[in-house]
Design an enzyme around this catalytic site. Structure first.
Site, PDB file in Angstrom:
ATOM      1  N   GLY A   1      46.688  42.113  35.541  1.00  0.00           N
ATOM      2  CA  GLY A   1      46.939  43.070  34.473  1.00  0.00           C
ATOM      3  C   GLY A   1      45.815  44.080  34.370  1.00  0.00           C
TER       4      GLY A   1
ATOM      5  CD  GLU B   1      45.855  42.817  41.141  1.00  0.00           C
ATOM      6  OE1 GLU B   1      45.219  43.888  40.957  1.00  0.00           O
ATOM      7  OE2 GLU B   1      47.060  42.704  40.938  1.00  0.00           O
TER       8      GLU B   1
ATOM      9  CB  SER C   1      51.318  43.951  48.972  1.00  0.00           C
ATOM     10  OG  SER C   1      50.703  44.732  47.968  1.00  0.00           O
TER      11      SER C   1
ATOM     12  NE  ARG D   1      55.755  47.560  47.729  1.00  0.00           N
ATOM     13  CZ  ARG D   1      54.846  46.634  47.429  1.00  0.00           C
ATOM     14  NH1 ARG D   1      53.638  46.998  47.045  1.00  0.00           N
ATOM     15  NH2 ARG D   1      55.138  45.355  47.513  1.00  0.00           N
TER      16      ARG D   1
ATOM     17  CD  GLU E   1      46.705  36.812  42.401  1.00  0.00           C
ATOM     18  OE1 GLU E   1      46.904  36.018  41.476  1.00  0.00           O
ATOM     19  OE2 GLU E   1      47.233  37.940  42.455  1.00  0.00           O
TER      20      GLU E   1
END
Length: 476
Positions: A227, A249, A440, A277, A457
């Site tokens: 967030g 993150e 990602s 995106r 992550e």
């Protein structure tokens, strides 16, 4: 069954106080569902259930945990259409974006099914004493997961999968705007073999009090949050009271640099992907686009044409490219960024307005000649607005790109790989896309530097965030 209640210990509960809140469809502004709102008493039930479930789960072999995660991937992959539709309904993103997220979310189960059996340790001999050094990784403990609204499926699975692979139990608090996708995932996890109590879901309108209570419970050892940086700072303060292991993150302000030797077709495709995106509602979205002055005019023209051709509408229509923003506040913030930039001298190339009618829509927008004083240069736009600036000197653009408190991701486009790699190394960011507009990947360590977060992550590192390293000194 209507999956709109709390999910605790493998059962659906209305909540201790019986309170509920509405989830709004951002395309129609109508109510999608009424969802149970968790309170402190519900959190305590979830903590009790998680503590009990983890005892058995942590004792299982890595292969047993792996097989459950693999089954979850198989089941979710078979139901991507259903998850994509639900993502679109509560988040607003277009069908293609939602399908992409659903597949990405499922892939975390497969990746961490493979990683579950690879928590490798070490046995060696201490050079001075001759003692044996034994290093192993153990489950850290109960984990509290707090996820945002922009990726209702992926931000949950990116935390749940590594936690389960590590042997931990979790309590997840999804964003109030988009709790339905995570709730819908629970029957699938049951079918995959996840035991009751191992994964608990607590939607709530009292996020602050609920999370604060859980982070002060001595059984909780990890807090994983995705967030804003502002909220992340507050959670870090709270986590300090119990010295919890934090995985954060946080926000971004991504620069995208196009050099004069770049293949403009590749650069434009990458810039459109990095900017549009998820409608720009991503911490990885290209926020500042720097164009070498030799190619700036042509690139600006081509990007304005591409943005102007995007179809805006309800994301459930497969022909739509751009859905609504998640709520009125986000739409209005985007409009304010555009108005501020234009007032300070930016030129509006295309878009720049919200269409009439229902829904939180904003037209895809290109701004050129954006000045450094514009607010959008220093804050996340989080919407379909491309802010273009020019440069002529490599050292200057790198300095401008690094001139931010954020350090999540940057993008570089050049035809010279040697130059590209040198520039990447000078950029103070946790991730860099070199001639790519998408970074990602479940197999890669996702995370940033500076105030964009702590930890990673995905990749092998993602599982280690939920583990503690234990060293045993032995002699034999």
């Amino acid at each position: 069954m209507d999956f709109t209640d709390l999910y605790i210990d493998g059962a659906w509960r209305q909540g201790a106080r019986g309170e509920r809140f509405d989830v709004i469809n951002p395309a129609t502004e109508g109510v999608l569902a009424s969802v149970a709102s968790a309170d402190i008493e519900d959190a305590d039930l979830a903590l009790d259930a998680a503590e009990q479930a983890m005892r058995d789960w942590a004792a299982r072999t890595p292969r047993q945990r792996s097989e459950v995660l693999r089954k979850a991937w198989e089941l979710m992959t078979a139901r991507l259409d259903d998850f994509a539709r639900l993502i679109t309904l509560e988040n607003g993103k277009a069908r293609a974006d939602a399908m992409g997220e659903a597949a990405y979310a499922a892939e975390f189960f497969r990746w961490f099914a493979e990683e579950a059996v690879r928590a490798d340790g070490l046995i060696t001999t201490a050079p001075a004493s001759g003692a044996r050094i034994i290093v192993q990784h153990k489950p850290a403990g109960l984990a509290v997961l707090v996820t945002p609204w922009n990726y209702p499926a992926a931000m949950g699975t990116r935390k749940i999968a590594p936690a389960l692979a590590a042997g931990c139990a979790v309590i997840i608090k999804p964003a109030s705007e988009t709790p339905l996708t995570m709730l819908a995932l629970m029957p699938l996890l049951e079918e995959a073999g996840v035991p009751p109590g191992l994964v608990n879901v607590l939607p709530s309108k009292r996020t602050g009090a609920l999370v604060d209570h859980m982070l002060h419970d001595p059984r909780v050892r990890v807090v994983s949050f995705t967030g804003s940086t502002a909220v992340g700072r507050k959670l870090l303060h709270t986590a300090a009271d119990q010295v919890l292991k934090p995985a954060m993150e946080l926000g971004g302000n991504a620069p995208l640099i196009v050099f004069d030797d770049a293949d403009l077709d590749v650069a434009l495709e990458g810039a459109m992907l990095a900017k549009m995106r998820n409608l720009g509602e991503a911490c990885t979205a290209a926020n500042r686009i720097y164009l070498h002055e030799a190619i700036a005019e042509e690139f600006t023209r081509r990007m304005a044409e591409a943005m102007g051709k995007l179809k805006v509408g309800d994301g459930t229509d497969p022909s739509v490219d751009v859905g609504p923003l998640v709520n009125a506040e986000t739409r209005d913030k985007v409009a304010d960024f555009v108005a501020d930039a234009v007032a300070k001298g930016a030129r509006l190339e295309v878009g720049g307005q919200a269409p009439d009618g229902k829904g939180f829509f904003y037209m895809p927008t290109v701004l050129s000649n954006v000045p450094e004083t514009a607010e959008c240069v220093h804050d996340e736009i989080f919407g379909p607005v491309a802010a273009l600036q020019t440069f002529s000197d490599e050292d200057d653009v790198i300095q401008r790109a690094n001139d931010t408190e954020y350090g999540l991701v940057a993008y570089v486009f050049t035809g010279d790989m040697k130059r590209g790699l040198k520039v990447c190394e000078r950029l103070d960011y946790g991730m860099v896309g070199l001639n790519r507009g998408l970074v990602s990947d479940p197999a890669a360590p996702f995370g940033g530097t500076k105030q964009s977060g702590l930890g990673r992550e995905g990749g092998h590192e993602g599982m280690l965030e939920f583990m503690e390293t234990q060293y045993i000194s032995a002699g034999w």
